[in-house]
Motif scaffolding. Structure first.
Motif, PDB file in Angstrom:
ATOM      1  N   ILE A 155       3.463 -18.020   0.469  1.00 41.13           N
ATOM      2  CA  ILE A 155       3.434 -16.846  -0.343  1.00 41.13           C
ATOM      3  C   ILE A 155       3.830 -17.098  -1.779  1.00 41.13           C
ATOM      4  CG2 ILE A 155       5.234 -15.392   0.315  1.00 41.13           C
ATOM      5  CD1 ILE A 155       2.203 -13.790  -0.968  1.00 41.13           C
TER       6      ILE A 155
ATOM      7  N   ARG B 260       3.712  -2.223  -3.054  1.00 50.29           N
ATOM      8  CA  ARG B 260       3.164  -3.597  -3.132  1.00 50.29           C
ATOM      9  C   ARG B 260       3.977  -4.353  -2.849  1.00 50.29           C
ATOM     10  NH1 ARG B 260      -1.939  -5.186  -7.169  1.00 50.29           N
ATOM     11  NH2 ARG B 260      -2.471  -6.972  -6.227  1.00 50.29           N
TER      12      ARG B 260
ATOM     13  N   GLN C 196       4.855  -4.484   0.796  1.00 52.76           N
ATOM     14  CA  GLN C 196       3.758  -4.840   1.765  1.00 52.76           C
ATOM     15  C   GLN C 196       3.891  -6.489   1.893  1.00 52.76           C
ATOM     16  OE1 GLN C 196       0.287  -2.816  -0.097  1.00 52.76           O
ATOM     17  NE2 GLN C 196       0.343  -1.073   0.977  1.00 52.76           N
ATOM     18  N   ILE C 197       4.043  -7.003   0.554  1.00 52.93           N
ATOM     19  CA  ILE C 197       4.060  -8.571   0.638  1.00 52.93           C
ATOM     20  C   ILE C 197       4.974  -8.933   1.675  1.00 52.93           C
ATOM     21  CG2 ILE C 197       4.516 -10.556  -0.803  1.00 52.93           C
ATOM     22  CD1 ILE C 197       3.104  -9.163  -3.131  1.00 52.93           C
TER      23      ILE C 197
ATOM     24  N   ALA D 121       6.556  -7.557   4.052  1.00 49.89           N
ATOM     25  CA  ALA D 121       6.100  -7.327   5.471  1.00 49.89           C
ATOM     26  C   ALA D 121       4.820  -8.085   6.075  1.00 49.89           C
ATOM     27  CB  ALA D 121       5.467  -5.677   5.447  1.00 49.89           C
ATOM     28  N   ASN D 122       4.069  -8.448   5.270  1.00 50.68           N
ATOM     29  CA  ASN D 122       2.946  -9.227   5.713  1.00 50.68           C
ATOM     30  C   ASN D 122       3.429 -10.715   5.997  1.00 50.68           C
ATOM     31  OD1 ASN D 122       1.158  -7.279   5.707  1.00 50.68           O
ATOM     32  ND2 ASN D 122       0.469  -7.785   3.609  1.00 50.68           N
ATOM     33  N   SER D 123       4.709 -11.127   5.350  1.00 49.80           N
ATOM     34  CA  SER D 123       5.533 -12.448   5.591  1.00 49.80           C
ATOM     35  C   SER D 123       6.305 -12.321   6.648  1.00 49.80           C
ATOM     36  CB  SER D 123       6.102 -12.793   4.279  1.00 49.80           C
ATOM     37  OG  SER D 123       5.128 -12.887   3.282  1.00 49.80           O
ATOM     38  N   GLY D 124       6.292 -11.289   7.488  1.00 48.42           N
ATOM     39  CA  GLY D 124       7.366 -11.209   8.593  1.00 48.42           C
ATOM     40  C   GLY D 124       8.813 -10.684   8.360  1.00 48.42           C
TER      41      GLY D 124
ATOM     42  N   TYR E 277       3.271 -14.821  13.060  1.00 49.03           N
ATOM     43  CA  TYR E 277       4.255 -13.660  12.531  1.00 49.03           C
ATOM     44  C   TYR E 277       3.731 -12.516  12.815  1.00 49.03           C
ATOM     45  CZ  TYR E 277       8.263 -16.622  10.914  1.00 49.03           C
ATOM     46  OH  TYR E 277       9.196 -17.569  11.082  1.00 49.03           O
ATOM     47  N   LYS E 278       4.053 -11.395  13.182  1.00 46.72           N
ATOM     48  CA  LYS E 278       3.357 -10.054  13.244  1.00 46.72           C
ATOM     49  C   LYS E 278       3.764  -9.418  11.727  1.00 46.72           C
ATOM     50  CE  LYS E 278       3.554  -9.189  18.386  1.00 46.72           C
ATOM     51  NZ  LYS E 278       4.073  -8.207  19.228  1.00 46.72           N
ATOM     52  N   VAL E 279       2.920  -8.532  11.565  1.00 43.39           N
ATOM     53  CA  VAL E 279       3.234  -7.840  10.407  1.00 43.39           C
ATOM     54  C   VAL E 279       4.776  -6.918  10.697  1.00 43.39           C
ATOM     55  CG1 VAL E 279       2.650  -5.896   8.508  1.00 43.39           C
ATOM     56  CG2 VAL E 279       0.983  -7.878   9.443  1.00 43.39           C
TER      57      VAL E 279
ATOM     58  N   ARG F 259       7.963  -4.280   9.579  1.00 47.29           N
ATOM     59  CA  ARG F 259       8.210  -3.029   8.894  1.00 47.29           C
ATOM     60  C   ARG F 259       9.321  -3.366   7.774  1.00 47.29           C
ATOM     61  NH1 ARG F 259       8.510   1.886  13.313  1.00 47.29           N
ATOM     62  NH2 ARG F 259       6.459   1.687  14.068  1.00 47.29           N
TER      63      ARG F 259
END
Length: 209
Positions: free
Chosen positions: A87, A108, A111-112, A114-117, A175-177, A179
């Motif tokens: 990222i 935001r 979210q970044i 979280a999307n990185s696991g 990796y899953k998204v 929380r």
């Protein structure tokens, strides 16, 4: 002969004097607590610079998330640390109100991560390289600002890790998204207005990095 009265604890507990004593004790105990800063109960983040050997020793920790924040995706594709998610550090900022490279809002940023696991309880290792080394410390700062408590920055970056003959991979991790809730920590930064007030004050040093 002088008569003495027998002390009665039951009557004393019901007296106004006892009630006044309790009130004074409570006041003395509670008042100092009211003056404690609101963030004193929140543990501060642990941020450290770590060696390639540290990465190897902690590689199997299931709670460890590794962020490769190099800005060129081809560098990541050519080789990266095992389990590292790419990222770019430039993804954390952009234009806002006419000003360039401003950090995105908390939603935001969350979210970044979280999307990185990354979760709020993750141990996070950040690394970059070369001219982008400042990006690694910047992302570490954003993690601290967002409430993550266990943060590491790879000393020497990717090239230092590679030079130490450690394992390099081209595989993309799964990796899953996660929380991730941003727990904003305002104690690690100052606003522009606060900076203006500090200009010229004795004992204040500004560092342009």
């Amino acid at each position: 002969m002088m008569k003495t009265r027998k002390f009665s604890w039951a009557k004393f507990k019901n007296s106004k004097l006892f009630a006044l004593g309790v009130a004074i004790c409570a006041f003395l105990l509670i008042t100092p607590m009211l003056h404690l800063p609101a963030f004193s109960a929140t543990p501060s983040a642990k941020i450290q610079f770590v060696s390639p050997n540290w990465v190897v020793e902690n590689a199997k920790n299931p709670n460890l998330r590794i962020l490769d924040v190099r800005n060129l995706p081809l560098d990541y594709i050519d080789g990266h640390l095992p389990r590292a998610v790419n990222i770019a550090d430039t993804a954390f900022r952009g234009p806002r109100e006419g000003l360039p490279v401003q950090y995105w809002d908390n939603q935001r940023l969350g979210q970044i991560f979280a999307n990185s696991g990354v979760t709020n309880n993750s141990r996070v290792l950040v690394y970059s390289d070369g001219r982008d080394v400042l990006g690694a410390t910047m992302v570490a700062y954003l993690l601290e600002r967002s409430g993550v408590r266990d943060i590491a920055v790879l000393d020497g970056g990717y090239k230092g890790y590679e030079a130490a003959s450690q394992t390099i991979t081209k595989e993309f991790p799964q990796y899953k998204v996660a929380r991730f809730t941003v727990k904003d920590n305002p104690t690690v930064r100052v606003s522009l207005n606060e900076v203006k007030k500090l200009i010229g004050n004795k004992g204040v040093t500004f560092i342009d990095s």
